[in-house]
Motif scaffolding. Structure first.
Motif, PDB file in Angstrom:
ATOM      1  N   VAL B  64       0.894  -1.215   0.110  1.00 10.13           N
ATOM      2  CA  VAL B  64       0.014   0.054   0.067  1.00 10.13           C
ATOM      3  C   VAL B  64       1.119   1.186  -0.011  1.00 10.13           C
ATOM      4  N   GLU B  65       0.423   2.304  -1.021  1.00  5.52           N
ATOM      5  CA  GLU B  65       1.431   3.365  -0.996  1.00  5.52           C
ATOM      6  C   GLU B  65       0.299   4.589  -0.787  1.00  5.52           C
ATOM      7  N   THR B  66       0.752   5.696  -0.354  1.00  2.00           N
ATOM      8  CA  THR B  66      -0.214   6.745   0.084  1.00  2.00           C
ATOM      9  C   THR B  66      -1.003   7.239  -1.075  1.00  2.00           C
ATOM     10  N   SER B  67      -0.270   7.311  -2.432  1.00  2.00           N
ATOM     11  CA  SER B  67      -0.805   7.744  -3.747  1.00  2.00           C
ATOM     12  C   SER B  67      -1.934   6.605  -3.899  1.00  2.00           C
ATOM     13  N   ASN B  68      -2.073   5.467  -3.294  1.00  2.01           N
ATOM     14  CA  ASN B  68      -3.294   4.591  -3.573  1.00  2.01           C
ATOM     15  C   ASN B  68      -4.296   5.083  -2.959  1.00  2.01           C
ATOM     16  N   LEU B  69      -4.419   5.734  -2.080  1.00  2.00           N
ATOM     17  CA  LEU B  69      -5.710   6.030  -1.112  1.00  2.00           C
ATOM     18  C   LEU B  69      -6.589   6.705  -1.434  1.00  2.00           C
ATOM     19  N   HIS B  70      -6.638   7.666  -2.555  1.00  2.00           N
ATOM     20  CA  HIS B  70      -7.835   8.332  -3.240  1.00  2.00           C
ATOM     21  C   HIS B  70      -8.709   7.573  -3.842  1.00  2.00           C
ATOM     22  N   ARG B  71      -7.931   6.135  -4.194  1.00  2.00           N
ATOM     23  CA  ARG B  71      -9.230   5.496  -5.115  1.00  2.00           C
ATOM     24  C   ARG B  71      -9.267   3.880  -4.620  1.00  2.00           C
ATOM     25  N   GLN B  72      -8.151   3.251  -3.896  1.00  2.73           N
ATOM     26  CA  GLN B  72      -8.030   1.933  -3.525  1.00  2.73           C
ATOM     27  C   GLN B  72      -8.723   1.932  -1.962  1.00  2.73           C
ATOM     28  N   VAL B  73     -10.059   1.685  -2.198  1.00  2.00           N
ATOM     29  CA  VAL B  73     -10.880   2.079  -0.746  1.00  2.00           C
ATOM     30  C   VAL B  73     -10.786   0.933   0.415  1.00  2.00           C
ATOM     31  N   LEU B  74     -10.042  -0.223   0.139  1.00  2.00           N
ATOM     32  CA  LEU B  74     -10.027  -1.099   1.241  1.00  2.00           C
ATOM     33  C   LEU B  74      -8.940  -0.540   2.152  1.00  2.00           C
ATOM     34  N   TYR B  75      -8.154   0.408   1.865  1.00  2.00           N
ATOM     35  CA  TYR B  75      -7.028   0.943   2.469  1.00  2.00           C
ATOM     36  C   TYR B  75      -7.135   1.942   3.256  1.00  2.00           C
ATOM     37  N   ASN B  76      -6.289   2.153   4.415  1.00  2.00           N
ATOM     38  CA  ASN B  76      -6.540   3.623   4.882  1.00  2.00           C
ATOM     39  C   ASN B  76      -5.205   3.834   5.316  1.00  2.00           C
ATOM     40  N   ALA B  77      -4.682   4.928   5.869  1.00  2.00           N
ATOM     41  CA  ALA B  77      -3.342   5.616   6.125  1.00  2.00           C
ATOM     42  C   ALA B  77      -2.604   4.627   6.963  1.00  2.00           C
ATOM     43  N   GLY B  78      -3.256   3.818   7.942  1.00  2.00           N
ATOM     44  CA  GLY B  78      -2.397   3.113   8.657  1.00  2.00           C
ATOM     45  C   GLY B  78      -1.892   1.835   7.903  1.00  2.00           C
ATOM     46  N   ASP B  79      -2.433   1.444   7.088  1.00  2.00           N
ATOM     47  CA  ASP B  79      -1.696   0.476   6.068  1.00  2.00           C
ATOM     48  C   ASP B  79      -0.606   0.554   5.262  1.00  2.00           C
ATOM     49  N   ILE B  80      -0.017   1.884   5.027  1.00  2.00           N
ATOM     50  CA  ILE B  80       1.032   2.348   4.214  1.00  2.00           C
ATOM     51  C   ILE B  80       2.194   1.340   4.411  1.00  2.00           C
ATOM     52  N   GLY B  81       2.621   0.702   3.495  1.00  2.00           N
ATOM     53  CA  GLY B  81       3.763  -0.284   3.676  1.00  2.00           C
ATOM     54  C   GLY B  81       3.480  -1.664   3.819  1.00  2.00           C
ATOM     55  N   LEU B  82       2.328  -1.974   4.095  1.00  2.00           N
ATOM     56  CA  LEU B  82       1.825  -3.259   4.267  1.00  2.00           C
ATOM     57  C   LEU B  82       1.393  -4.086   3.063  1.00  2.00           C
ATOM     58  N   SER B  83       1.442  -5.242   2.956  1.00  2.00           N
ATOM     59  CA  SER B  83       0.956  -6.065   1.710  1.00  2.00           C
ATOM     60  C   SER B  83      -0.526  -5.900   1.319  1.00  2.00           C
ATOM     61  N   LYS B  84      -0.872  -5.444   0.222  1.00  2.00           N
ATOM     62  CA  LYS B  84      -1.982  -5.199  -0.223  1.00  2.00           C
ATOM     63  C   LYS B  84      -2.920  -6.324  -0.184  1.00  2.00           C
ATOM     64  N   ALA B  85      -2.481  -7.538  -0.529  1.00  2.00           N
ATOM     65  CA  ALA B  85      -3.116  -8.869  -0.737  1.00  2.00           C
ATOM     66  C   ALA B  85      -3.781  -9.087   0.803  1.00  2.00           C
ATOM     67  N   ARG B 374       7.266   3.090   7.811  1.00  2.00           N
ATOM     68  CA  ARG B 374       6.528   1.819   8.455  1.00  2.00           C
ATOM     69  C   ARG B 374       7.516   1.013   9.235  1.00  2.00           C
ATOM     70  N   GLN B 375       8.925   1.078   8.762  1.00  2.00           N
ATOM     71  CA  GLN B 375       9.888   0.272   9.552  1.00  2.00           C
ATOM     72  C   GLN B 375      10.283   0.632  11.003  1.00  2.00           C
ATOM     73  N   GLY B 376       9.569   1.810  11.380  1.00  2.00           N
ATOM     74  CA  GLY B 376       9.851   2.487  12.594  1.00  2.00           C
ATOM     75  C   GLY B 376       8.563   2.234  13.400  1.00  2.00           C
ATOM     76  N   GLU B 377       7.439   1.647  12.796  1.00  2.00           N
ATOM     77  CA  GLU B 377       6.157   1.646  13.540  1.00  2.00           C
ATOM     78  C   GLU B 377       5.724   0.110  13.822  1.00  2.00           C
ATOM     79  N   SER B 378       5.064  -0.089  14.649  1.00  2.00           N
ATOM     80  CA  SER B 378       4.227  -1.414  14.731  1.00  2.00           C
ATOM     81  C   SER B 378       3.252  -1.622  13.618  1.00  2.00           C
ATOM     82  N   THR B 379       3.400  -2.814  13.427  1.00  2.00           N
ATOM     83  CA  THR B 379       2.225  -3.419  12.418  1.00  2.00           C
ATOM     84  C   THR B 379       1.185  -4.260  12.737  1.00  2.00           C
ATOM     85  N   ASP B 380       1.209  -4.608  14.080  1.00  2.00           N
ATOM     86  CA  ASP B 380       0.220  -5.233  14.867  1.00  2.00           C
ATOM     87  C   ASP B 380      -1.189  -5.149  14.846  1.00  2.00           C
TER      88      ASP B 380
END
Lengths: 77, 390
Positions: B64-85, B374-380
């Motif tokens: 997930v990238e920031t530039s996805n968020l305007h149209r890829q509506v399953l994702y939110n800001a907290g998902d940046i850097g995580l696997s889309k699938a 993302r590397q500096g944050e928790s992903t749990d």
């Protein structure tokens, strides 16, 4: 004969308009040649020609008052 | 699942004429593979799960990238850097626990396509490039699976159903009947280059879900052998009938062995066999290695700068003239802001020096910056996802 042409996608950017009339061509192959000489930017571009809402896979006759559409592929997802 | 369980969640659609428990059970017994969890895939997955499709497969290798968020509506800001699938699967499972979800966190290719697609009733194409579209089409033809096609360009979209009998003629037409020849690589820009409004894939992806529901339930008229186009600016819908193109179709691989040997990048005129797009974590790894030259093809002054490692600044506009400077490097890592210019640059370099290994950073330094954050944050925080990115 006058033909109404509708352009989709990037074709509409090249023809600077999405709908216009041309003095007719008798077949889709002739129309392609005519369009490409009128709009050199169309040369080499990939698009299908539809006549009265049916896509012409092969050279197809065009009749007076036909509605012609120029359909390029889109890949965006 | 009992009738009363069903009507608790699906009652409103079961009330519809000709729907009832029978059609609902067909959805529950059905399975759909969605290629790409992006602009088209997100709404398609959401509506298929909501409708009660029993099993969904998600194929996407990207993050997930920031530039996805305007149209890829399953994702939110907290998902940046995580696997889309993975994120899409978690969202779908939470939305409808009745739906089983299979995650394919990988590129679809000739090695895995037949095995993956065979497990589903039909495929929804939410991909964003021509090689994948032709590959998926050909796999569906070989396996006899219907394919729900959708694509967008700026303010327009296309939807259709391939490889399913046309109600009038009974013929099955494929993507190669519609577009037998792919466009040249630079001819059709993707969303990153051309731009797109979120509602376009939102609506087209939802229409794709709608076509899949028709195919699973038998209701309505699927767009078999047809192409529906929509232009948001002009409010125009058109429906075109396809014609068979035997010459186009005969160019498809005729059996599984031929399919596995087909190079779809080459078929689409893309020499990306030699140019590879890498995600930020691989970029980090390679940039840290001795024999890799890192190149920034942006204009001077573009931010953010790449921190922590040396790189050469070669703006794309001047690249052709400066190619001799790159002669000595065997392995090159190219980046720009969003990944489009670097891909162009990588191809230019690869065409001149065909023996070099040239990689382009997918998503550009924007994706790299998201990855660093993302590397500096928790992903749990995602339910059921306890792994952090490597």
């Amino acid at each position: 004969m006058e033909l109404k042409i509708i352009a989709f996608g990037k074709i509409a950017d090249i023809t600077a308009g999405k709908e216009w009339q041309v003095a007719g061509a008798a077949t889709t192959a002739q129309l392609r040649e005519q369009l490409e000489s009128q709009f050199p930017g169309l040369r080499g571009m990939t698009y299908q020609i539809a006549v009265d809402k049916k896509i012409a896979a092969t050279d197809t006759p065009i009749f007076p008052q036909s509605e012609v559409a120029l359909l390029p592929p889109f890949s965006g997802g | 699942m009992s009738s009363s369980d069903l009507s608790g969640r699906y009652g409103r659609q079961m009330l519809l004429p000709d729907f009832g428990e029978e059609k609902q059970r067909r959805l529950l017994a059905g399975s759909v593979l969605v290629i790409g969890a992006g602009g088209l895939g997100c709404p398609a997955l959401l509506y298929l799960a909501a409708a009660g499709v029993g099993r969904l497969g998600i194929v996407d290798f990207d993050r997930v990238e920031t530039s996805n968020l305007h149209r890829q509506v399953l994702y939110n800001a907290g998902d940046i850097g995580l696997s889309k699938a993975e994120v899409a699967a978690a969202r779908i499972r939470a939305a409808n626990p009745d739906t089983a979800v299979d995650v394919f966190n990988t590129r679809i290719d000739t090695g895995n396509a037949l095995g993956i697609i065979a497990g589903y009733d039909l495929v929804v194409d939410g991909s964003d490039n021509f090689p994948t579209r032709y590959l998926v089409n050909d796999a569906c033809v070989l396996l006899g699976k219907p394919l729900v096609y959708g694509s967008v360009y700026r303010y327009e979209g296309q939807v259709g159903v391939f490889n399913f009998p046309d109600s009038a003629t009974g013929t099955r037409l494929s993507y190669r009947d519609l577009f037998p020849r792919p466009p040249a690589p630079e001819e059709v820009p993707n969303c990153a280059e051309a731009g797109v409004l979120g509602v376009l894939p939102g609506i087209i992806g939802t229409m794709q879900a709608g076509e899949a529901i028709k195919l699973l339930t038998g209701l309505g008229e699927p767009l078999a052998g047809r192409l529906l186009t929509w232009h948001w600016l002009h409010n125009s819908f058109f429906e075109f009938r396809l014609s068979p193109d035997p010459a186009g179709v005969s160019a498809a691989p005729e059996n599984e062995a031929a399919f596995k040997k087909t190079d779809y990048d080459l078929f689409c005129g893309q020499e990306t066999g030699r140019v590879k797009e890498v995600l930020p974590e691989e970029f980090e790894r390679l940039a840290g290695e001795e024999n890799w030259l890192v190149i920034d093809v942006r204009n001077p002054g573009e931010q953010p700068r790449l921190a922590g490692r040396p790189y050469l600044s070669v703006p794309l506009s001047g690249l052709e003239n400066r190619l001799p400077e790159l002669q000595g490097a065997e392995n090159l890592l190219v980046f720009c802001q969003a990944g489009a210019r670097s891909l162009k640059a990588a191809r230019i370099i690869s065409e001149r020096y065909s023996h070099k290994t040239v990689c382009s950073l997918k998503g550009g330094i924007n994706a790299w910056a998201d990855y660093q954050r993302r590397q500096g944050e928790s992903t749990d925080h995602l339910p059921g996802n306890q792994q952090s990115i490597p």
